[in-house]
Design a protein around this motif. Sequence first.
Motif, PDB file in Angstrom:
ATOM      1  N   VAL A 199      -6.621  -1.420 -11.385  1.00 51.94           N
ATOM      2  CA  VAL A 199      -6.283  -1.509  -9.955  1.00 51.94           C
ATOM      3  C   VAL A 199      -5.605  -2.846  -9.662  1.00 51.94           C
ATOM      4  CG1 VAL A 199      -7.220  -1.599  -7.622  1.00 51.94           C
ATOM      5  CG2 VAL A 199      -8.047   0.120  -9.225  1.00 51.94           C
ATOM      6  N   THR A 200      -6.085  -3.922 -10.263  1.00 48.77           N
ATOM      7  CA  THR A 200      -5.463  -5.230 -10.088  1.00 48.77           C
ATOM      8  C   THR A 200      -4.035  -5.232 -10.621  1.00 48.77           C
ATOM      9  OG1 THR A 200      -7.607  -6.311 -10.260  1.00 48.77           O
ATOM     10  CG2 THR A 200      -5.669  -7.691 -10.642  1.00 48.77           C
ATOM     11  N   ALA A 201      -3.825  -4.576 -11.758  1.00 51.80           N
ATOM     12  CA  ALA A 201      -2.469  -4.501 -12.338  1.00 51.80           C
ATOM     13  C   ALA A 201      -1.520  -3.751 -11.415  1.00 51.80           C
ATOM     14  CB  ALA A 201      -2.523  -3.825 -13.696  1.00 51.80           C
ATOM     15  N   THR A 244      -9.705  15.345 -17.013  1.00 48.35           N
ATOM     16  CA  THR A 244      -9.598  14.330 -15.961  1.00 48.35           C
ATOM     17  C   THR A 244     -10.950  13.708 -15.611  1.00 48.35           C
ATOM     18  OG1 THR A 244      -9.795  16.019 -14.245  1.00 48.35           O
ATOM     19  CG2 THR A 244      -7.566  15.413 -14.940  1.00 48.35           C
ATOM     20  N   PHE A 245     -12.008  14.083 -16.318  1.00 49.65           N
ATOM     21  CA  PHE A 245     -13.342  13.577 -15.983  1.00 49.65           C
ATOM     22  C   PHE A 245     -13.416  12.055 -16.048  1.00 49.65           C
ATOM     23  CE2 PHE A 245     -14.239  17.796 -17.974  1.00 49.65           C
ATOM     24  CZ  PHE A 245     -14.525  18.454 -16.793  1.00 49.65           C
ATOM     25  N   ARG A 246     -12.789  11.447 -17.042  1.00 52.10           N
ATOM     26  CA  ARG A 246     -12.831   9.992 -17.181  1.00 52.10           C
ATOM     27  C   ARG A 246     -11.837   9.307 -16.231  1.00 52.10           C
ATOM     28  NH1 ARG A 246     -15.633   7.737 -21.505  1.00 52.10           N
ATOM     29  NH2 ARG A 246     -16.489   9.282 -22.926  1.00 52.10           N
ATOM     30  N   LEU A 247     -10.951  10.065 -15.630  1.00 47.07           N
ATOM     31  CA  LEU A 247      -9.973   9.497 -14.709  1.00 47.07           C
ATOM     32  C   LEU A 247     -10.453   9.501 -13.259  1.00 47.07           C
ATOM     33  CD1 LEU A 247      -6.727  11.164 -16.113  1.00 47.07           C
ATOM     34  CD2 LEU A 247      -7.633   8.895 -16.617  1.00 47.07           C
ATOM     35  N   GLN A 248     -11.568  10.156 -12.983  1.00 53.48           N
ATOM     36  CA  GLN A 248     -12.045  10.289 -11.605  1.00 53.48           C
ATOM     37  C   GLN A 248     -12.277   8.945 -10.931  1.00 53.48           C
ATOM     38  OE1 GLN A 248     -15.496  12.785 -11.880  1.00 53.48           O
ATOM     39  NE2 GLN A 248     -14.296  14.666 -12.065  1.00 53.48           N
ATOM     40  N   GLY A 249     -12.924   8.018 -11.626  1.00 54.61           N
ATOM     41  CA  GLY A 249     -13.187   6.699 -11.044  1.00 54.61           C
ATOM     42  C   GLY A 249     -11.909   5.928 -10.786  1.00 54.61           C
ATOM     43  N   LEU A 250     -10.972   6.004 -11.723  1.00 52.32           N
ATOM     44  CA  LEU A 250      -9.690   5.315 -11.564  1.00 52.32           C
ATOM     45  C   LEU A 250      -8.902   5.902 -10.396  1.00 52.32           C
ATOM     46  CD1 LEU A 250      -7.661   3.247 -12.561  1.00 52.32           C
ATOM     47  CD2 LEU A 250      -6.899   4.906 -14.268  1.00 52.32           C
ATOM     48  N   LEU A 251      -8.879   7.217 -10.307  1.00 54.04           N
ATOM     49  CA  LEU A 251      -8.185   7.867  -9.187  1.00 54.04           C
ATOM     50  C   LEU A 251      -8.817   7.483  -7.855  1.00 54.04           C
ATOM     51  CD1 LEU A 251      -7.676  11.429 -10.696  1.00 54.04           C
ATOM     52  CD2 LEU A 251      -5.872   9.812 -10.089  1.00 54.04           C
ATOM     53  N   ALA A 252     -10.143   7.485  -7.797  1.00 52.75           N
ATOM     54  CA  ALA A 252     -10.844   7.129  -6.555  1.00 52.75           C
ATOM     55  C   ALA A 252     -10.556   5.683  -6.157  1.00 52.75           C
ATOM     56  CB  ALA A 252     -12.341   7.348  -6.719  1.00 52.75           C
ATOM     57  N   ALA A 253     -10.565   4.779  -7.138  1.00 53.25           N
ATOM     58  CA  ALA A 253     -10.316   3.362  -6.846  1.00 53.25           C
ATOM     59  C   ALA A 253      -8.894   3.140  -6.346  1.00 53.25           C
ATOM     60  CB  ALA A 253     -10.575   2.520  -8.094  1.00 53.25           C
ATOM     61  N   LYS A 310       0.848  -1.191   0.000  1.00 51.44           N
ATOM     62  CA  LYS A 310       0.000   0.000   0.000  1.00 51.44           C
ATOM     63  C   LYS A 310       0.883   1.239   0.000  1.00 51.44           C
ATOM     64  CE  LYS A 310      -4.241  -1.666   1.861  1.00 51.44           C
ATOM     65  NZ  LYS A 310      -5.504  -1.096   2.182  1.00 51.44           N
ATOM     66  N   ASN A 311       0.264   2.348  -0.330  1.00 54.87           N
ATOM     67  CA  ASN A 311       0.946   3.635  -0.397  1.00 54.87           C
ATOM     68  C   ASN A 311       1.989   3.683  -1.506  1.00 54.87           C
ATOM     69  OD1 ASN A 311      -0.585   4.430   1.840  1.00 54.87           O
ATOM     70  ND2 ASN A 311       0.960   3.678   3.245  1.00 54.87           N
ATOM     71  N   ALA A 312       1.806   2.886  -2.548  1.00 54.32           N
ATOM     72  CA  ALA A 312       2.707   2.960  -3.693  1.00 54.32           C
ATOM     73  C   ALA A 312       2.410   4.234  -4.475  1.00 54.32           C
ATOM     74  CB  ALA A 312       2.505   1.748  -4.600  1.00 54.32           C
ATOM     75  N   ARG A 313       3.438   4.770  -5.108  1.00 52.56           N
ATOM     76  CA  ARG A 313       3.249   5.958  -5.927  1.00 52.56           C
ATOM     77  C   ARG A 313       2.927   5.506  -7.357  1.00 52.56           C
ATOM     78  NH1 ARG A 313       7.179  11.134  -6.873  1.00 52.56           N
ATOM     79  NH2 ARG A 313       5.857  12.054  -8.461  1.00 52.56           N
ATOM     80  N   VAL A 314       1.747   5.889  -7.831  1.00 58.64           N
ATOM     81  CA  VAL A 314       1.279   5.516  -9.160  1.00 58.64           C
ATOM     82  C   VAL A 314       1.191   6.779 -10.001  1.00 58.64           C
ATOM     83  CG1 VAL A 314      -0.573   4.443 -10.477  1.00 58.64           C
ATOM     84  CG2 VAL A 314      -0.082   3.644  -8.166  1.00 58.64           C
ATOM     85  N   ARG A 366      -6.889   5.418  -4.924  1.00 59.49           N
ATOM     86  CA  ARG A 366      -6.727   6.077  -3.613  1.00 59.49           C
ATOM     87  C   ARG A 366      -7.406   5.291  -2.500  1.00 59.49           C
ATOM     88  NH1 ARG A 366      -7.564  12.035  -6.175  1.00 59.49           N
ATOM     89  NH2 ARG A 366      -5.387  12.345  -6.782  1.00 59.49           N
ATOM     90  N   SER A 367      -8.532   4.638  -2.817  1.00 63.66           N
ATOM     91  CA  SER A 367      -9.213   3.840  -1.792  1.00 63.66           C
ATOM     92  C   SER A 367      -8.387   2.626  -1.388  1.00 63.66           C
ATOM     93  CB  SER A 367     -10.595   3.401  -2.287  1.00 63.66           C
ATOM     94  OG  SER A 367     -10.479   2.407  -3.281  1.00 63.66           O
ATOM     95  N   ARG A 368      -7.474   2.182  -2.274  1.00 62.27           N
ATOM     96  CA  ARG A 368      -6.568   1.071  -1.956  1.00 62.27           C
ATOM     97  C   ARG A 368      -5.299   1.555  -1.267  1.00 62.27           C
ATOM     98  NH1 ARG A 368      -8.224  -4.225  -3.129  1.00 62.27           N
ATOM     99  NH2 ARG A 368      -6.017  -4.654  -3.394  1.00 62.27           N
ATOM    100  N   GLY A 369      -5.188   2.882  -1.037  1.00 65.58           N
ATOM    101  CA  GLY A 369      -4.052   3.426  -0.309  1.00 65.58           C
ATOM    102  C   GLY A 369      -2.906   3.903  -1.175  1.00 65.58           C
TER     103      GLY A 369
END
Length: 92
Positions: free
Chosen positions: A85-87, A24-33, A3-7, A35-38
């Motif tokens: 997120v899995t990747a 960044t509108f299409r990136l919002q979900g990816l960023l949220a996912a 966790k806390n990896a820099r992506v 960040r929720s994983r730390g």
Amino acid sequence: MPKNARVTLCNGPYESNGVVEHRTFRLQGLLAALRSRGHQCVLENTREWNMVELVVNGEIVFRCNVKQLEFGGDGQLDPVCKEAVTAVDNAY
């Protein structure tokens, strides 16, 4: 990946309503996912059109067309977002 990896999210411009620019509108979900994983997320604009790349430790772990990502949201229902997120979680 711990966790806390820099992506680093490298995103290119894409066309919407006849205008080509970085959005960044299409990136919002990816960023949220992520960040929720730390993970710590850093946005970086590139010149390659329609491209999103996730870079962890200098290595590209995921790549897709930005238009494959769902607009807005939290990323929980987006299958491409889950794959990204899995990747990142499986990166070394």
